[in-house]
Design a protein around this motif. Structure first.
Motif, PDB file in Angstrom:
ATOM      1  N   LYS A 110       3.218  11.493  62.111  1.00 11.16           N
ATOM      2  CA  LYS A 110       1.757  11.385  62.149  1.00 11.16           C
ATOM      3  C   LYS A 110       1.174  11.326  60.746  1.00 11.16           C
ATOM      4  O   LYS A 110       0.224  10.575  60.481  1.00 11.16           O
ATOM      5  CB  LYS A 110       1.169  12.562  62.913  1.00 11.16           C
ATOM      6  CG  LYS A 110      -0.345  12.486  63.084  1.00 11.16           C
ATOM      7  CD  LYS A 110      -0.870  13.627  63.932  1.00 11.16           C
ATOM      8  CE  LYS A 110      -2.390  13.509  64.126  1.00 11.16           C
ATOM      9  NZ  LYS A 110      -2.917  14.620  64.951  1.00 11.16           N
ATOM     10  N   SER A 111       1.754  12.099  59.812  1.00 12.99           N
ATOM     11  CA  SER A 111       1.245  12.116  58.445  1.00 12.99           C
ATOM     12  C   SER A 111       1.428  10.781  57.738  1.00 12.99           C
ATOM     13  O   SER A 111       0.751  10.501  56.750  1.00 12.99           O
ATOM     14  CB  SER A 111       1.937  13.221  57.642  1.00 12.99           C
ATOM     15  OG  SER A 111       3.267  12.834  57.270  1.00 12.99           O
ATOM     16  N   GLN A 112       2.353   9.956  58.250  1.00  4.32           N
ATOM     17  CA  GLN A 112       2.654   8.672  57.611  1.00  4.32           C
ATOM     18  C   GLN A 112       1.994   7.485  58.315  1.00  4.32           C
ATOM     19  O   GLN A 112       2.226   6.333  57.935  1.00  4.32           O
ATOM     20  CB  GLN A 112       4.173   8.463  57.555  1.00  4.32           C
ATOM     21  CG  GLN A 112       4.898   9.501  56.716  1.00  4.32           C
ATOM     22  CD  GLN A 112       4.372   9.572  55.305  1.00  4.32           C
ATOM     23  OE1 GLN A 112       4.361   8.579  54.592  1.00  4.32           O
ATOM     24  NE2 GLN A 112       3.903  10.766  54.897  1.00  4.32           N
ATOM     25  N   GLU A 113       1.178   7.753  59.315  1.00  2.00           N
ATOM     26  CA  GLU A 113       0.493   6.659  59.994  1.00  2.00           C
ATOM     27  C   GLU A 113      -0.545   6.044  59.053  1.00  2.00           C
ATOM     28  O   GLU A 113      -1.241   6.759  58.314  1.00  2.00           O
ATOM     29  CB  GLU A 113      -0.199   7.170  61.270  1.00  2.00           C
ATOM     30  CG  GLU A 113       0.774   7.576  62.357  1.00  2.00           C
ATOM     31  CD  GLU A 113       0.100   8.181  63.571  1.00  2.00           C
ATOM     32  OE1 GLU A 113      -1.133   8.439  63.492  1.00  2.00           O
ATOM     33  OE2 GLU A 113       0.771   8.410  64.576  1.00  2.00           O
ATOM     34  N   MET A 114      -0.645   4.737  59.081  1.00  2.00           N
ATOM     35  CA  MET A 114      -1.573   4.023  58.219  1.00  2.00           C
ATOM     36  C   MET A 114      -2.955   4.052  58.837  1.00  2.00           C
ATOM     37  O   MET A 114      -3.132   3.751  60.021  1.00  2.00           O
ATOM     38  CB  MET A 114      -1.125   2.571  58.006  1.00  2.00           C
ATOM     39  CG  MET A 114       0.290   2.453  57.440  1.00  2.00           C
ATOM     40  SD  MET A 114       0.472   3.195  55.799  1.00  2.00           S
ATOM     41  CE  MET A 114      -0.493   2.055  54.825  1.00  2.00           C
ATOM     42  N   THR A 115      -3.964   4.418  58.030  1.00  2.00           N
ATOM     43  CA  THR A 115      -5.351   4.411  58.514  1.00  2.00           C
ATOM     44  C   THR A 115      -5.857   2.982  58.531  1.00  2.00           C
ATOM     45  O   THR A 115      -5.766   2.272  57.528  1.00  2.00           O
ATOM     46  CB  THR A 115      -6.239   5.256  57.587  1.00  2.00           C
ATOM     47  OG1 THR A 115      -5.687   6.575  57.502  1.00  2.00           O
ATOM     48  CG2 THR A 115      -7.660   5.313  58.117  1.00  2.00           C
ATOM     49  N   PRO A 116      -6.361   2.519  59.692  1.00  2.00           N
ATOM     50  CA  PRO A 116      -6.867   1.131  59.755  1.00  2.00           C
ATOM     51  C   PRO A 116      -7.977   0.904  58.724  1.00  2.00           C
ATOM     52  O   PRO A 116      -8.825   1.765  58.505  1.00  2.00           O
ATOM     53  CB  PRO A 116      -7.404   1.015  61.191  1.00  2.00           C
ATOM     54  CG  PRO A 116      -6.733   2.108  61.954  1.00  2.00           C
ATOM     55  CD  PRO A 116      -6.514   3.218  60.974  1.00  2.00           C
ATOM     56  N   SER A 117      -7.922  -0.267  58.094  1.00  2.00           N
ATOM     57  CA  SER A 117      -8.982  -0.617  57.118  1.00  2.00           C
ATOM     58  C   SER A 117     -10.282  -0.883  57.869  1.00  2.00           C
ATOM     59  O   SER A 117     -10.284  -1.466  58.952  1.00  2.00           O
ATOM     60  CB  SER A 117      -8.574  -1.857  56.322  1.00  2.00           C
ATOM     61  OG  SER A 117      -7.371  -1.636  55.637  1.00  2.00           O
TER      62      SER A 117
END
Length: 321
Positions: A312-319
């Motif tokens: 979860k900590s490595q999930e990319m935040t959508p731009s």
């Protein structure tokens, strides 16, 4: 790291023997900690911040952060009335702990290579009567695989039956799968029947001693291994698994700390990797627990929760659009 290139302006660096240190005062300023009024030998002192408290002790390699125990490469020390923090720990322990992925890009998890340690003629420890380590490792690994299956996380086992596999071949299964992480499962043994608890290992960084060395440099620290390319993520994965275990609300084992070692499977892994030592088969109480399916299931669940926290900590935040 770009921020470290400005060391002359930001950090007060002191060299003692073969080891570089930074002043605790510059450490506190950079990370926003409040310095304690007094720091006395052999007494823990607390550095407080809005994000949590660090508990440390002069001439000790142990420190605590948010209820979890960590081992540093070298001890905190005082020279000429200046308290010092090992520079290698500043970069490889404190920065990923306090600023995860601030300087190192996130690495989304595509899957997990689960490594049940030992196998075949390599039995590991047999200290738990009626249960060998290789058998317990495989049982926990299969339980972990089922949990990952239920969460739709791809996985692969380095072995599915009682056979020996070379350490390099184990690591290669992760290296050959971009985006996978590597988790090796083991149980511990000690000459003392009273030794107990859980410890989780990541690869020792270059120039840093392994935890078992007692903080001394023994000669092989200058070498860099494939696994050192992932030092930042190795630490984040390791401490995620460790925290999920020792902070568990039920039956949490004794916290022996997040540690460092140059185990071959960690040295050669071309992916973020961690090695779990899930208790002591030489300890009668822990051995009796390991012989139960319920406890082995709990060990698998702790590792699973740690993996999922790291994922979860490595999930990319959508731009933003």
């Amino acid at each position: 790291m770009p921020w470290l290139l400005q060391a002359q302006q930001v950090w007060e660096i002191v060299r003692v023997g073969r080891v570089d240190y930074v002043s605790l005062d510059s450490f506190a300023r950079f990370y926003g900690f409040k310095m304690p009024e007094e720091i006395e030998p052999n007494r823990p002192f607390v550095m407080s911040s809005a994000f949590g408290n660090l508990t440390m002790t002069l001439d000790s390699r142990e420190m605590k952060w948010k209820g979890t125990r960590y081992w540093l490469s070298h001890s905190f020390r005082r020279e000429s009335d200046v308290v010092l923090v090992p520079r290698v720990d500043l970069v490889k322990t404190f920065d990923p702990l306090l600023r995860p992925n601030a300087e190192i890009a996130k690495r989304p998890v595509q899957g997990v290579v689960i490594d049940p340690g030992h196998g075949g003629g390599d039995e590991g420890t047999r200290a738990a009567r009626g249960l060998s380590e290789k058998t317990a490792n495989l049982d926990v690994a299969k339980r972990l695989a089922r949990l990952l299956d239920d969460a739709n996380v791809p996985w692969i086992l380095t072995r599915t039956k009682d056979r020996y596999l070379d350490h390099g071949d184990r690591s290669k299964l992760a290296t050959d799968r971009p985006g996978f992480i590597f988790v090796s499962i083991h149980f511990n043994e000690d000459s003392s029947r009273s030794s107990e608890g859980w410890e989780t290992y990541s690869l020792s960084p270059q120039y840093a001693p392994s935890t078992s060395s007692g903080g001394g440099l023994v000669g092989d620290e200058d070498q860099i291994w494939p696994g050192n390319s992932y030092d930042h993520h190795n630490f984040l994965l390791t401490q995620a698994i460790h925290r999920a275990t020792v902070l568990s609300p039920t039956n949490a084992p004794f916290d022996r700390g997040v540690k460092r070692a140059r185990f071959k499977v960690l040295r050669l892994a071309g992916s973020p990797s961690a090695l779990v030592e899930g208790g002591f088969m030489s300890n009668p109480r822990e051995a009796s627990l390991m012989r139960t399916e319920g406890y082995r299931q709990q060990v698998a669940e702790w590792i699973f929760k740690g993996i999922m926290a790291y994922r979860k900590s490595q999930e990319m935040t959508p731009s933003p659009s």
